[in-house]
Design an enzyme around this catalytic site. Sequence first.
Site, PDB file in Angstrom:
ATOM      1  N   TYR A 276       0.700  -1.434  -0.040  1.00  0.00           N
ATOM      2  CA  TYR A 276      -0.052   0.197  -0.149  1.00  0.00           C
ATOM      3  C   TYR A 276       0.904   1.215  -0.581  1.00  0.00           C
ATOM      4  O   TYR A 276       0.746   2.051  -0.590  1.00  0.00           O
ATOM      5  CB  TYR A 276      -1.450  -0.071   1.365  1.00  0.00           C
TER       6      TYR A 276
ATOM      7  N   GLY B 163       3.217   1.691  -3.105  1.00  0.00           N
ATOM      8  CA  GLY B 163       1.277   1.733  -4.160  1.00  0.00           C
ATOM      9  C   GLY B 163       1.463   3.191  -3.833  1.00  0.00           C
ATOM     10  O   GLY B 163       1.981   4.015  -5.458  1.00  0.00           O
ATOM     11  N   LYS B 164       0.647   3.323  -2.935  1.00  0.00           N
ATOM     12  CA  LYS B 164       0.897   5.147  -2.900  1.00  0.00           C
ATOM     13  C   LYS B 164       1.455   6.197  -3.744  1.00  0.00           C
ATOM     14  O   LYS B 164       1.604   7.139  -4.237  1.00  0.00           O
ATOM     15  CB  LYS B 164       0.431   5.379  -1.645  1.00  0.00           C
TER      16      LYS B 164
ATOM     17  N   VAL C 290     -10.072   0.550  12.502  1.00  0.00           N
ATOM     18  CA  VAL C 290     -10.011   0.435  13.695  1.00  0.00           C
ATOM     19  C   VAL C 290     -11.172   1.008  14.349  1.00  0.00           C
ATOM     20  O   VAL C 290     -12.234   0.791  15.281  1.00  0.00           O
ATOM     21  CB  VAL C 290      -9.048   1.606  14.617  1.00  0.00           C
TER      22      VAL C 290
ATOM     23  N   THR D 158      -0.746   6.557  18.852  1.00  0.00           N
ATOM     24  CA  THR D 158      -2.090   7.346  17.870  1.00  0.00           C
ATOM     25  C   THR D 158      -2.167   7.897  17.446  1.00  0.00           C
ATOM     26  O   THR D 158      -1.371   7.623  16.020  1.00  0.00           O
ATOM     27  CB  THR D 158      -1.109   8.866  18.497  1.00  0.00           C
TER      28      THR D 158
ATOM     29  N   LYS E 179       2.801   6.466  16.192  1.00  0.00           N
ATOM     30  CA  LYS E 179       1.905   7.898  16.050  1.00  0.00           C
ATOM     31  C   LYS E 179       1.581   8.245  14.843  1.00  0.00           C
ATOM     32  O   LYS E 179       2.832   8.358  13.586  1.00  0.00           O
ATOM     33  CB  LYS E 179       3.514   8.633  16.396  1.00  0.00           C
TER      34      LYS E 179
HETATM   35  P1  NAD Z   1     -12.762   1.597   0.426  1.00  0.00           P
HETATM   36  O1  NAD Z   1     -12.385  -0.238   0.658  1.00  0.00           O
HETATM   37  O2  NAD Z   1     -13.690   1.106   0.529  1.00  0.00           O
HETATM   38  O3  NAD Z   1     -12.833   1.827  -1.086  1.00  0.00           O
HETATM   39  C1  NAD Z   1     -12.400   2.125  -2.722  1.00  0.00           C
HETATM   40  C2  NAD Z   1     -12.633   0.574  -3.866  1.00  0.00           C
HETATM   41  O4  NAD Z   1     -12.091   0.542  -4.641  1.00  0.00           O
HETATM   42  C3  NAD Z   1     -13.662  -0.152  -2.905  1.00  0.00           C
HETATM   43  O5  NAD Z   1     -15.048   0.117  -3.942  1.00  0.00           O
HETATM   44  C4  NAD Z   1     -13.160  -1.032  -4.316  1.00  0.00           C
HETATM   45  O6  NAD Z   1     -13.762  -1.936  -4.594  1.00  0.00           O
HETATM   46  C5  NAD Z   1     -12.416   0.367  -5.398  1.00  0.00           C
HETATM   47  N1  NAD Z   1     -11.646  -0.677  -6.228  1.00  0.00           N
HETATM   48  C6  NAD Z   1      -9.933  -1.071  -5.577  1.00  0.00           C
HETATM   49  N2  NAD Z   1      -9.245  -1.731  -6.870  1.00  0.00           N
HETATM   50  C7  NAD Z   1     -10.001  -1.286  -7.684  1.00  0.00           C
HETATM   51  C8  NAD Z   1      -9.738  -1.896  -9.176  1.00  0.00           C
HETATM   52  N3  NAD Z   1      -8.716  -2.265  -9.517  1.00  0.00           N
HETATM   53  N4  NAD Z   1     -10.461  -1.307 -10.379  1.00  0.00           N
HETATM   54  C9  NAD Z   1     -11.759  -0.208  -9.607  1.00  0.00           C
HETATM   55  N5  NAD Z   1     -12.006  -0.267  -8.650  1.00  0.00           N
HETATM   56  C10 NAD Z   1     -11.128  -0.137  -7.391  1.00  0.00           C
HETATM   57  O7  NAD Z   1     -11.813   2.246   0.689  1.00  0.00           O
HETATM   58  P2  NAD Z   1     -11.849   4.069   1.221  1.00  0.00           P
HETATM   59  O8  NAD Z   1     -11.339   4.125   2.478  1.00  0.00           O
HETATM   60  O9  NAD Z   1     -12.896   4.329   0.489  1.00  0.00           O
HETATM   61  O10 NAD Z   1     -10.952   3.922   0.480  1.00  0.00           O
HETATM   62  C11 NAD Z   1     -10.753   5.811  -0.857  1.00  0.00           C
HETATM   63  C12 NAD Z   1      -9.385   5.734  -1.433  1.00  0.00           C
HETATM   64  O11 NAD Z   1      -9.079   6.868  -0.117  1.00  0.00           O
HETATM   65  C13 NAD Z   1      -8.221   4.547  -1.481  1.00  0.00           C
HETATM   66  O12 NAD Z   1      -7.488   5.173  -2.764  1.00  0.00           O
HETATM   67  C14 NAD Z   1      -7.604   4.942   0.021  1.00  0.00           C
HETATM   68  O13 NAD Z   1      -6.727   4.705  -0.571  1.00  0.00           O
HETATM   69  C15 NAD Z   1      -7.823   5.932   0.535  1.00  0.00           C
HETATM   70  N6  NAD Z   1      -7.854   6.159   1.996  1.00  0.00           N
HETATM   71  C16 NAD Z   1      -8.621   7.133   2.365  1.00  0.00           C
HETATM   72  C17 NAD Z   1      -8.361   6.717   3.828  1.00  0.00           C
HETATM   73  C18 NAD Z   1      -9.318   5.974   5.131  1.00  0.00           C
HETATM   74  O14 NAD Z   1      -9.554   6.840   5.729  1.00  0.00           O
HETATM   75  N7  NAD Z   1     -10.388   5.893   4.442  1.00  0.00           N
HETATM   76  C19 NAD Z   1      -7.245   6.946   4.954  1.00  0.00           C
HETATM   77  C20 NAD Z   1      -6.387   7.186   2.886  1.00  0.00           C
HETATM   78  C21 NAD Z   1      -6.040   7.064   1.848  1.00  0.00           C
END
Ligand code: NAD
Length: 309
Positions: free
Chosen positions: A145, A148-149, A187, A210, A274
């Site tokens: 992850y 990748g990001k 969490v 934290t 943290k």
């Molecule tokens: P989530 O898992 O609920 O949503 C991700 C969505 O992407 C899902 O609907 C999944 O089916 C879809 N997906 C994954 N791989 C795919 C692919 N190859 N083709 C098409 N669809 C695909 O997660 P989330 O919490 O909604 O996160 C959304 C984005 O925000 C992500 O990129 C995540 O890294 C980023 N993000 C979220 C948080 C958080 O706290 N929620 C924090 C940091 C970053």
Amino acid sequence: MRVLITGGAGFVGSHLVDHYLRRGDEVIVIDNLITGQEENIGQHIDNKKLKFIKQDVCDVTEVKGNVDLILHFACPASPFEYQKYPIETLRVMSFGTYNMLELARIKNAKFLLASTSEVYGDPEVHPQKEDYFGNVNLLSPRAVYDEGKRFAETLTLSYFRKFNLSIGIVRIFNTYGERMHSEDGRVIPSFISEALKNKPLPIFGDGSQTRSFCYISDMVNAITKAAQIDYPMPMNLGNPAEYTILQLADIVKRLCPSQSEYEFLPLPDSDPKKRKPDISKAKKLLGWEPKIGLEQGLKKVIEWFRRKK
Ligand code: NAD
């Protein structure tokens, strides 16, 4: 405006879908439902302005019609899910990001990448500012992850540098809200679902690590503002109020209210100790700061989980 949201059937993506449809924009969702659920956008099923394409973004090279804005949110996001889908996570951040950047270039659309606080790894600098390079163990299972990001950020910036593509990169810190699912290992949903059943709350390590938690409506506000400005460098988005995991557990127990006990489990590899964003850049450039405090947001989510039961 015509907005393409990858991952639009996920937690954050589906709230973005709500936002743009509410404004009267047309929305295209591309989601292969690997971690998302169609019911997250089910309330819009009869809305002609929403088009849902069930497909892996790694296979998408063309979308019919004009596109003004691409929000690239597709990616498994919880540590449990990205470790269950390590190759898929690396593919969506590499091939998927490439496909969406190419599409943005062809359509002359703005591209916004959902990046993450995980690019900072287990940070040695606190709070984390955008100019901190991070401390990621590339060999840890979490690296699929984090790396990748990091790759996706570099690729996105390369499209800006080479093609002058209009881009934005938001580094999202822990965000919570309605539509998270209890089994994804994150969490807050995990504490709430266990607390409502009076079952033990799983605490990794001694619970002194934290985190900072941002409520979804604040995050949607910030993301949609970031999509409107012209700023290509990464920007932290999150709520800087910092809590230990034990404090969070106590608050969830009190708000539910619940008789749950704590179950202490070994700390996973490379778990950050943290986590707190420095959001001065977002405050300055977006005129934004979070408004919903942790207890206020948790009450809404607890209510949502209770109704869903
Ligand atoms: P989530 O898992 O609920 O949503 C991700 C969505 O992407 C899902 O609907 C999944 O089916 C879809 N997906 C994954 N791989 C795919 C692919 N190859 N083709 C098409 N669809 C695909 O997660 P989330 O919490 O909604 O996160 C959304 C984005 O925000 C992500 O990129 C995540 O890294 C980023 N993000 C979220 C948080 C958080 O706290 N929620 C924090 C940091 C970053």
